[in-house]
Design a protein around this motif. Sequence first.
Motif, PDB file in Angstrom:
ATOM      1  N   ASN A 126      28.650  31.491  24.077  1.00 31.82           N
ATOM      2  CA  ASN A 126      30.004  31.678  23.564  1.00 31.82           C
ATOM      3  C   ASN A 126      30.329  33.166  23.550  1.00 31.82           C
ATOM      4  O   ASN A 126      29.489  34.000  23.884  1.00 31.82           O
ATOM      5  CB  ASN A 126      30.162  31.061  22.168  1.00 31.82           C
ATOM      6  N   LEU A 127      31.525  33.492  23.159  1.00 29.40           N
ATOM      7  CA  LEU A 127      31.944  34.897  23.148  1.00 29.40           C
ATOM      8  C   LEU A 127      31.359  35.691  21.991  1.00 29.40           C
ATOM      9  O   LEU A 127      31.330  36.911  22.041  1.00 29.40           O
ATOM     10  CB  LEU A 127      33.468  34.992  23.104  1.00 29.40           C
ATOM     11  N   GLY A 128      30.900  35.031  20.946  1.00 29.19           N
ATOM     12  CA  GLY A 128      30.511  35.758  19.743  1.00 29.19           C
ATOM     13  C   GLY A 128      31.767  36.082  18.957  1.00 29.19           C
ATOM     14  O   GLY A 128      32.817  35.484  19.152  1.00 29.19           O
ATOM     15  N   GLY A 129      31.694  37.075  18.099  1.00 37.39           N
ATOM     16  CA  GLY A 129      32.839  37.441  17.273  1.00 37.39           C
ATOM     17  C   GLY A 129      33.543  38.674  17.798  1.00 37.39           C
ATOM     18  O   GLY A 129      33.118  39.288  18.773  1.00 37.39           O
ATOM     19  N   TYR A 130      34.634  39.028  17.115  1.00 41.58           N
ATOM     20  CA  TYR A 130      35.350  40.263  17.434  1.00 41.58           C
ATOM     21  C   TYR A 130      36.150  40.675  16.220  1.00 41.58           C
ATOM     22  O   TYR A 130      36.796  39.844  15.571  1.00 41.58           O
ATOM     23  CB  TYR A 130      36.265  40.085  18.649  1.00 41.58           C
ATOM     24  N   SER A 131      36.143  41.975  15.932  1.00 44.37           N
ATOM     25  CA  SER A 131      36.762  42.471  14.705  1.00 44.37           C
ATOM     26  C   SER A 131      38.245  42.804  14.841  1.00 44.37           C
ATOM     27  O   SER A 131      38.878  43.183  13.867  1.00 44.37           O
ATOM     28  CB  SER A 131      36.008  43.714  14.215  1.00 44.37           C
ATOM     29  N   GLY A 132      38.812  42.683  16.032  1.00 45.01           N
ATOM     30  CA  GLY A 132      40.233  42.959  16.202  1.00 45.01           C
ATOM     31  C   GLY A 132      41.085  41.967  15.447  1.00 45.01           C
ATOM     32  O   GLY A 132      40.630  40.882  15.080  1.00 45.01           O
ATOM     33  N   ASP A 133      42.351  42.312  15.242  1.00 44.74           N
ATOM     34  CA  ASP A 133      43.258  41.449  14.490  1.00 44.74           C
ATOM     35  C   ASP A 133      43.327  40.037  15.057  1.00 44.74           C
ATOM     36  O   ASP A 133      43.452  39.077  14.319  1.00 44.74           O
ATOM     37  CB  ASP A 133      44.663  42.052  14.448  1.00 44.74           C
ATOM     38  N   GLY A 134      43.246  39.899  16.379  1.00 45.96           N
ATOM     39  CA  GLY A 134      43.321  38.590  17.007  1.00 45.96           C
ATOM     40  C   GLY A 134      41.972  37.919  17.169  1.00 45.96           C
ATOM     41  O   GLY A 134      41.887  36.865  17.792  1.00 45.96           O
ATOM     42  N   GLY A 135      40.908  38.528  16.640  1.00 45.81           N
ATOM     43  CA  GLY A 135      39.577  37.939  16.700  1.00 45.81           C
ATOM     44  C   GLY A 135      39.110  37.671  18.116  1.00 45.81           C
ATOM     45  O   GLY A 135      39.324  38.463  19.031  1.00 45.81           O
ATOM     46  N   VAL A 136      38.483  36.519  18.304  1.00 41.54           N
ATOM     47  CA  VAL A 136      37.881  36.164  19.585  1.00 41.54           C
ATOM     48  C   VAL A 136      38.932  36.085  20.701  1.00 41.54           C
ATOM     49  O   VAL A 136      38.628  36.374  21.857  1.00 41.54           O
ATOM     50  CB  VAL A 136      37.087  34.843  19.460  1.00 41.54           C
ATOM     51  N   GLU A 137      40.173  35.732  20.364  1.00 37.78           N
ATOM     52  CA  GLU A 137      41.214  35.688  21.391  1.00 37.78           C
ATOM     53  C   GLU A 137      41.456  37.077  21.973  1.00 37.78           C
ATOM     54  O   GLU A 137      41.665  37.223  23.183  1.00 37.78           O
ATOM     55  CB  GLU A 137      42.528  35.099  20.832  1.00 37.78           C
ATOM     56  N   ASP A 138      41.426  38.117  21.124  1.00 37.66           N
ATOM     57  CA  ASP A 138      41.561  39.491  21.617  1.00 37.66           C
ATOM     58  C   ASP A 138      40.380  39.847  22.527  1.00 37.66           C
ATOM     59  O   ASP A 138      40.551  40.483  23.566  1.00 37.66           O
ATOM     60  CB  ASP A 138      41.622  40.500  20.463  1.00 37.66           C
ATOM     61  N   LYS A 139      39.184  39.446  22.118  1.00 33.24           N
ATOM     62  CA  LYS A 139      37.986  39.725  22.919  1.00 33.24           C
ATOM     63  C   LYS A 139      38.107  39.066  24.283  1.00 33.24           C
ATOM     64  O   LYS A 139      37.860  39.704  25.317  1.00 33.24           O
ATOM     65  CB  LYS A 139      36.743  39.225  22.180  1.00 33.24           C
TER      66      LYS A 139
ATOM     67  N   ILE B 113      37.232  49.128  21.838  1.00 32.19           N
ATOM     68  CA  ILE B 113      37.828  49.371  23.149  1.00 32.19           C
ATOM     69  C   ILE B 113      37.213  50.631  23.764  1.00 32.19           C
ATOM     70  O   ILE B 113      36.662  50.568  24.850  1.00 32.19           O
ATOM     71  CB  ILE B 113      39.369  49.441  23.149  1.00 32.19           C
ATOM     72  N   LEU B 114      37.281  51.770  23.072  1.00 28.86           N
ATOM     73  CA  LEU B 114      36.697  53.000  23.604  1.00 28.86           C
ATOM     74  C   LEU B 114      35.176  52.922  23.618  1.00 28.86           C
ATOM     75  O   LEU B 114      34.533  53.412  24.540  1.00 28.86           O
ATOM     76  CB  LEU B 114      37.167  54.217  22.805  1.00 28.86           C
ATOM     77  N   ILE B 115      34.600  52.342  22.585  1.00 26.16           N
ATOM     78  CA  ILE B 115      33.195  51.934  22.580  1.00 26.16           C
ATOM     79  C   ILE B 115      33.284  50.423  22.762  1.00 26.16           C
ATOM     80  O   ILE B 115      33.605  49.695  21.828  1.00 26.16           O
ATOM     81  CB  ILE B 115      32.473  52.321  21.272  1.00 26.16           C
ATOM     82  N   PRO B 116      33.052  49.945  23.990  1.00 25.12           N
ATOM     83  CA  PRO B 116      33.459  48.590  24.374  1.00 25.12           C
ATOM     84  C   PRO B 116      32.587  47.460  23.817  1.00 25.12           C
ATOM     85  O   PRO B 116      31.871  46.773  24.544  1.00 25.12           O
ATOM     86  CB  PRO B 116      33.400  48.647  25.898  1.00 25.12           C
ATOM     87  N   CYS B 117      32.715  47.224  22.536  1.00 20.53           N
ATOM     88  CA  CYS B 117      31.960  46.151  21.888  1.00 20.53           C
ATOM     89  C   CYS B 117      32.391  44.773  22.382  1.00 20.53           C
ATOM     90  O   CYS B 117      31.634  43.810  22.262  1.00 20.53           O
ATOM     91  CB  CYS B 117      32.071  46.250  20.370  1.00 20.53           C
ATOM     92  N   HIS B 118      33.577  44.681  22.972  1.00 23.48           N
ATOM     93  CA  HIS B 118      34.041  43.390  23.501  1.00 23.48           C
ATOM     94  C   HIS B 118      33.187  42.920  24.674  1.00 23.48           C
ATOM     95  O   HIS B 118      33.235  41.753  25.033  1.00 23.48           O
ATOM     96  CB  HIS B 118      35.523  43.470  23.899  1.00 23.48           C
TER      97      HIS B 118
END
Length: 154
Positions: free
Chosen positions: A126-139, A114-119
């Motif tokens: 496609n969206l690719g991946g995301y390391s947040g708890d909600g994964g791609v849905e969070d992204k 979020i602060l370093i906006p990797c999203h």
Amino acid sequence: MPQLSLHSPLGPITLSEEDGKIISLDWGWGRDQTETPLLCQAREWLDNWFDDPQKAGPFPFPLDPYGTAYQKKVWSALQEIPVGQTTTYGKLAQKVGGSPQSIGQAVGRNPIPILIPCHRVVGTANLGGYSGDGGVEDKAWLLQLEGAALPHHA
């Protein structure tokens, strides 16, 4: 190491500080809570950002993520992507050097999401991946919050 947690639309998140700099943002509620001036200001900025990312502006406080020189180069480039815009792993690889895969690995190891906006880094189809708890849905949620166009994802 001082930590401070906050409630966010994505669930609880915890900021950690070391030597007057933010070093991590983690999903979940931290065990210890210390209200340092920096952590309180960062929490207030995040609250405002979740209300209106366009209005909040770039994160104005010092960051010091742990990582390799290459990872830090990638993370620095992420901070140049404006709110509401995205780039691809391939375009970022052209900008900083390396391959789309190495960019994906560095982005996935970002300790201050979020602060370093990797999203804001997406695949071409496609969206690719995301390391947040909600994964791609969070992204997807973060990108929609910012008003970014989403690639079609399978």
